[in-house]
Design a protein around this motif. Structure first.
Motif, PDB file in Angstrom:
ATOM      1  N   ARG A   1       6.216   7.674   0.661  1.00 27.02           N
ATOM      2  CA  ARG A   1       6.918   8.935   0.921  1.00 27.02           C
ATOM      3  C   ARG A   1       7.846   9.317  -0.238  1.00 27.02           C
ATOM      4  NH1 ARG A   1       8.570   8.567   7.387  1.00 27.02           N
ATOM      5  NH2 ARG A   1       6.423   8.729   8.168  1.00 27.02           N
ATOM      6  N   LEU A   2       8.406   8.303  -0.889  1.00 27.27           N
ATOM      7  CA  LEU A   2       9.298   8.576  -2.016  1.00 27.27           C
ATOM      8  C   LEU A   2       8.534   9.059  -3.243  1.00 27.27           C
ATOM      9  CD1 LEU A   2      12.084   8.467  -3.412  1.00 27.27           C
ATOM     10  CD2 LEU A   2      11.607   6.045  -3.942  1.00 27.27           C
ATOM     11  N   LEU A   3       7.285   8.608  -3.395  1.00 32.44           N
ATOM     12  CA  LEU A   3       6.526   8.843  -4.628  1.00 32.44           C
ATOM     13  C   LEU A   3       6.480  10.322  -5.061  1.00 32.44           C
ATOM     14  CD1 LEU A   3       4.892   7.530  -6.874  1.00 32.44           C
ATOM     15  CD2 LEU A   3       2.850   7.736  -5.425  1.00 32.44           C
ATOM     16  N   PRO A   4       6.069  11.272  -4.200  1.00 33.57           N
ATOM     17  CA  PRO A   4       6.005  12.668  -4.679  1.00 33.57           C
ATOM     18  C   PRO A   4       7.386  13.240  -5.027  1.00 33.57           C
ATOM     19  CG  PRO A   4       5.610  12.552  -2.305  1.00 33.57           C
ATOM     20  CD  PRO A   4       5.587  11.153  -2.819  1.00 33.57           C
ATOM     21  N   TYR A   5       8.419  12.806  -4.293  1.00 31.58           N
ATOM     22  CA  TYR A   5       9.775  13.274  -4.611  1.00 31.58           C
ATOM     23  C   TYR A   5      10.237  12.730  -5.955  1.00 31.58           C
ATOM     24  CZ  TYR A   5      10.148  14.892   0.216  1.00 31.58           C
ATOM     25  OH  TYR A   5       9.960  15.547   1.401  1.00 31.58           O
ATOM     26  N   ALA A   6       9.929  11.462  -6.207  1.00 30.11           N
ATOM     27  CA  ALA A   6      10.307  10.855  -7.486  1.00 30.11           C
ATOM     28  C   ALA A   6       9.612  11.551  -8.643  1.00 30.11           C
ATOM     29  CB  ALA A   6       9.966   9.363  -7.475  1.00 30.11           C
TER      30      ALA A   6
ATOM     31  N   LEU B   1      10.580  -0.682  -0.919  1.00 33.52           N
ATOM     32  CA  LEU B   1       9.628   0.260  -1.509  1.00 33.52           C
ATOM     33  C   LEU B   1       8.294  -0.391  -1.853  1.00 33.52           C
ATOM     34  CD1 LEU B   1      12.138   2.092  -3.885  1.00 33.52           C
ATOM     35  CD2 LEU B   1      11.242   2.920  -1.702  1.00 33.52           C
ATOM     36  N   PHE B   2       8.314  -1.700  -2.040  1.00 35.10           N
ATOM     37  CA  PHE B   2       7.088  -2.429  -2.374  1.00 35.10           C
ATOM     38  C   PHE B   2       6.964  -3.666  -1.498  1.00 35.10           C
ATOM     39  CE2 PHE B   2       8.302  -0.259  -6.314  1.00 35.10           C
ATOM     40  CZ  PHE B   2       7.115   0.371  -6.669  1.00 35.10           C
ATOM     41  N   THR B   3       5.720  -4.042  -1.204  1.00 34.33           N
ATOM     42  CA  THR B   3       5.455  -5.364  -0.620  1.00 34.33           C
ATOM     43  C   THR B   3       4.986  -6.244  -1.769  1.00 34.33           C
ATOM     44  OG1 THR B   3       3.158  -4.755  -0.096  1.00 34.33           O
ATOM     45  CG2 THR B   3       4.817  -4.434   1.636  1.00 34.33           C
ATOM     46  N   ARG B   4       5.526  -7.467  -1.821  1.00 34.44           N
ATOM     47  CA  ARG B   4       5.252  -8.337  -2.959  1.00 34.44           C
ATOM     48  C   ARG B   4       4.575  -9.618  -2.469  1.00 34.44           C
ATOM     49  NH1 ARG B   4      10.167  -6.057  -2.942  1.00 34.44           N
ATOM     50  NH2 ARG B   4      10.987  -4.985  -4.777  1.00 34.44           N
ATOM     51  N   HIS B   5       3.330  -9.793  -2.821  1.00 35.93           N
ATOM     52  CA  HIS B   5       2.610 -11.024  -2.523  1.00 35.93           C
ATOM     53  C   HIS B   5       1.939 -11.494  -3.807  1.00 35.93           C
ATOM     54  CE1 HIS B   5       3.327 -10.585   1.746  1.00 35.93           C
ATOM     55  NE2 HIS B   5       2.854  -9.345   1.692  1.00 35.93           N
ATOM     56  N   ARG B   6       2.631 -12.345  -4.538  1.00 37.00           N
ATOM     57  CA  ARG B   6       2.183 -12.810  -5.844  1.00 37.00           C
ATOM     58  C   ARG B   6       1.868 -11.614  -6.730  1.00 37.00           C
ATOM     59  NH1 ARG B   6      -1.503 -18.192  -4.467  1.00 37.00           N
ATOM     60  NH2 ARG B   6       0.161 -19.309  -3.354  1.00 37.00           N
ATOM     61  N   ASN B   7       0.640 -11.436  -7.169  1.00 33.01           N
ATOM     62  CA  ASN B   7       0.304 -10.316  -8.052  1.00 33.01           C
ATOM     63  C   ASN B   7      -0.158  -9.078  -7.284  1.00 33.01           C
ATOM     64  OD1 ASN B   7       0.908 -11.667 -10.430  1.00 33.01           O
ATOM     65  ND2 ASN B   7      -1.133 -12.611 -10.519  1.00 33.01           N
ATOM     66  N   ASN B   8      -0.111  -9.161  -5.968  1.00 36.83           N
ATOM     67  CA  ASN B   8      -0.564  -8.040  -5.143  1.00 36.83           C
ATOM     68  C   ASN B   8       0.661  -7.217  -4.725  1.00 36.83           C
ATOM     69  OD1 ASN B   8      -2.001  -6.303  -3.583  1.00 36.83           O
ATOM     70  ND2 ASN B   8      -2.270  -7.740  -1.857  1.00 36.83           N
ATOM     71  N   ILE B   9       0.964  -6.159  -5.502  1.00 37.09           N
ATOM     72  CA  ILE B   9       2.131  -5.309  -5.236  1.00 37.09           C
ATOM     73  C   ILE B   9       1.637  -3.961  -4.716  1.00 37.09           C
ATOM     74  CG2 ILE B   9       4.086  -4.096  -6.275  1.00 37.09           C
ATOM     75  CD1 ILE B   9       4.293  -6.389  -8.250  1.00 37.09           C
ATOM     76  N   ARG B  10       2.130  -3.610  -3.531  1.00 41.65           N
ATOM     77  CA  ARG B  10       1.730  -2.340  -2.911  1.00 41.65           C
ATOM     78  C   ARG B  10       2.961  -1.559  -2.479  1.00 41.65           C
ATOM     79  NH1 ARG B  10      -3.297  -3.994   1.144  1.00 41.65           N
ATOM     80  NH2 ARG B  10      -4.703  -4.792  -0.480  1.00 41.65           N
ATOM     81  N   LEU B  11       2.799  -0.252  -2.428  1.00 44.36           N
ATOM     82  CA  LEU B  11       3.862   0.603  -1.916  1.00 44.36           C
ATOM     83  C   LEU B  11       3.936   0.474  -0.401  1.00 44.36           C
ATOM     84  CD1 LEU B  11       3.191   3.860  -3.969  1.00 44.36           C
ATOM     85  CD2 LEU B  11       5.323   2.561  -4.025  1.00 44.36           C
ATOM     86  N   THR B  12       5.142   0.396   0.113  1.00 40.11           N
ATOM     87  CA  THR B  12       5.342   0.466   1.552  1.00 40.11           C
ATOM     88  C   THR B  12       5.201   1.921   1.998  1.00 40.11           C
ATOM     89  OG1 THR B  12       7.712   0.825   1.325  1.00 40.11           O
ATOM     90  CG2 THR B  12       6.961  -1.472   1.456  1.00 40.11           C
ATOM     91  N   THR B  13       5.275   2.158   3.292  1.00 43.43           N
ATOM     92  CA  THR B  13       5.229   3.538   3.803  1.00 43.43           C
ATOM     93  C   THR B  13       6.379   4.351   3.219  1.00 43.43           C
ATOM     94  OG1 THR B  13       4.205   2.792   5.862  1.00 43.43           O
ATOM     95  CG2 THR B  13       5.251   4.965   5.879  1.00 43.43           C
ATOM     96  N   ALA B  14       7.560   3.722   3.119  1.00 46.14           N
ATOM     97  CA  ALA B  14       8.716   4.404   2.530  1.00 46.14           C
ATOM     98  C   ALA B  14       8.466   4.711   1.061  1.00 46.14           C
ATOM     99  CB  ALA B  14       9.970   3.540   2.694  1.00 46.14           C
ATOM    100  N   GLY B  15       7.836   3.762   0.349  1.00 45.71           N
ATOM    101  CA  GLY B  15       7.520   3.978  -1.057  1.00 45.71           C
ATOM    102  C   GLY B  15       6.540   5.116  -1.262  1.00 45.71           C
TER     103      GLY B  15
END
Length: 274
Positions: free
Chosen positions: A63-68, A47-61
């Motif tokens: 898509r999940l966001l409005p449902y969540a 659901l997230f890509t993690r690069h040190r302090n740079n956290i972003r939603l993946t494409t799956a994340g």
């Protein structure tokens, strides 16, 4: 689905930081990371890509966001509704529009005055629909002019009220008017047939007494209305040739209703003046 996992996912997506999400949720950062991994394992995606302090939603994340968000909104609304019901004595009462207009509105006012801790819902529908709702426990109490015909129902006769023919002019006769039918249930039609001409086809049929009283003049009509209620309306008059027709009023509820005691207590409040 554990709603706490969705709640954590939404907070991380908002802050884009596991540490700040942990502070907002009063959790440790490791607990937040563990919850996100649990959710990802359940869904089978990152659901997230993690690069040190740079956290972003993946494409799956994404898509999940409005449902969540929708799921959490529904869950919070459900919690609020259930909590509200548990804190109050909530009673749903069903009846036809004409009964609410002519008899039950004042009774409901009395219920509020005498039972300040109660929360009521006044539901308007045809009797057949209300009986179905009673069976399905969507309705606690039905008030109707017809006696119950099923063994699983308990009932109490609340009293009687009188119907008479009313028109927009005191001097008019039935043969000079058109019939307006106010629905009082299937069994009423048997009585109705003997009091009006066989040729009187209703020009209007409705379940609302207020609509009838307002339309009598324009339709040059006459109709059966509750006597006490009709006397308080403007520009309608009881026809001299009419006979009073007494109608019963019943309260009906399920025999095994868990609100049976409450219903019986409410029914102590007089509905019809004796």
């Amino acid at each position: 689905m554990d709603t706490e996992l969705l709640k954590t996912f939404l907070e991380v997506s908002r802050t884009r930081h596991f540490g700040r999400a942990a502070e907002a949720l009063y959790l440790t950062q490791s607990a937040v990371s563990f919850r996100i991994r649990q959710l990802e394992n359940q869904l089978g995606v990152n659901l997230f890509t993690r690069h040190r302090n740079n956290i972003r939603l993946t494409t799956a994340g994404e898509r999940l966001l409005p449902y969540a968000e929708n799921l959490m909104s529904i869950w919070l609304a459900a919690k609020k509704e259930v909590s509200h019901t548990s804190q109050h004595n909530q009673i749903t009462i069903g009846a036809s529009a004409s009964l609410w207009e002519c008899l039950l509105s004042e009774w409901l006012t009395s219920l509020y005055q005498q039972h300040s801790g109660f929360q009521f819902e006044a539901r308007i529908a045809q009797r057949q629909s209300l009986v179905k709702q009673l069976h399905e426990r969507q309705l606690d109490l039905l008030v109707t002019t017809e006696a119950p015909k099923m063994d699983e129902f308990s009932s109490q006769l609340l009293g009687h009220f009188d119907l008479a023919l009313f028109a927009a002019s005191q001097q008019q006769k039935k043969e000079d008017l058109t019939y307006v039918r106010l629905e009082w249930g299937p069994d009423f039609q048997q009585h109705e047939a003997g009091l009006i001409s066989n040729d009187d086809i209703p020009i209007l049929t409705t379940s609302s007494a207020k609509i009838v009283s307002k339309m009598l003049k324009s339709l040059n009509g006459y109709a059966f209305l509750p006597v006490e209620w009709a006397k308080g309306q403007d520009e309608i008059y009881q026809m001299e040739e009419t006979k009073l027709l007494s109608r019963p009023l019943y309260a009906i509820w399920l025999q095994n209703s868990d609100k049976q005691g409450t219903i019986k207590e409410l029914l102590k409040t007089q509905l019809i003046a004796q």
